[in-house]
Scaffold this active site. Structure first.
Site, PDB file in Angstrom:
ATOM      1  N   ARG A  97       0.821  -1.221   0.000  1.00  0.00           N
ATOM      2  CA  ARG A  97       0.000   0.000   0.000  1.00  0.00           C
ATOM      3  C   ARG A  97       0.847   1.260   0.000  1.00  0.00           C
ATOM      4  O   ARG A  97       0.570   2.198  -0.759  1.00  0.00           O
ATOM      5  CB  ARG A  97      -0.954   0.027   1.199  1.00  0.00           C
ATOM      6  N   ASN A 126      -6.213  -2.282   2.111  1.00  0.00           N
ATOM      7  CA  ASN A 126      -6.255  -3.734   2.254  1.00  0.00           C
ATOM      8  C   ASN A 126      -7.706  -4.166   2.359  1.00  0.00           C
ATOM      9  O   ASN A 126      -8.552  -3.424   2.864  1.00  0.00           O
ATOM     10  CB  ASN A 126      -5.528  -4.190   3.524  1.00  0.00           C
TER      11      ASN A 126
END
Length: 95
Positions: A21, A39
């Site tokens: 990320r 996520n």
């Protein structure tokens, strides 16, 4: 002038716990994209990308590989038109 492209990208494989990320957000910002990455509880990473078509396509190509510790096994892209459009690129909480 490039057309603005908006897509949702879902990435599966070893993509959580490997800095995916943060690296995704860094690359998206470097490309001048707007959107977010987060996520998912199923183990995937999901991103909304918006920006000039060549930059979005370049980002998608990067997402197929991800950072060094990631192992992408599947990438799925679908059209996305999410409002409101974030002013920049955000890392969002898990959903």
């Amino acid at each position: 002038m490039s057309q603005t492209l908006r897509v949702i990208v879902t990435v599966q494989g070893r993509v959580q716990g490997v800095g995916y990320r943060a690296a995704c957000a860094d690359m998206a910002r470097a490309l001048g994209l707007r959107g977010w990455v987060r996520n998912r509880r199923d183990g995937a990473v999901e991103a909304f990308l918006a920006g000039p078509e060549p930059n979005v396509l370049r980002m998608q190509a990067w997402m197929e590989e991800g950072p060094d510790l990631a192992l992408v096994t599947q990438l799925r892209t679908t059209p996305g038109d999410i409002e409101p459009l974030p002013p920049g690129f955000e890392v969002r909480p898990t959903v």
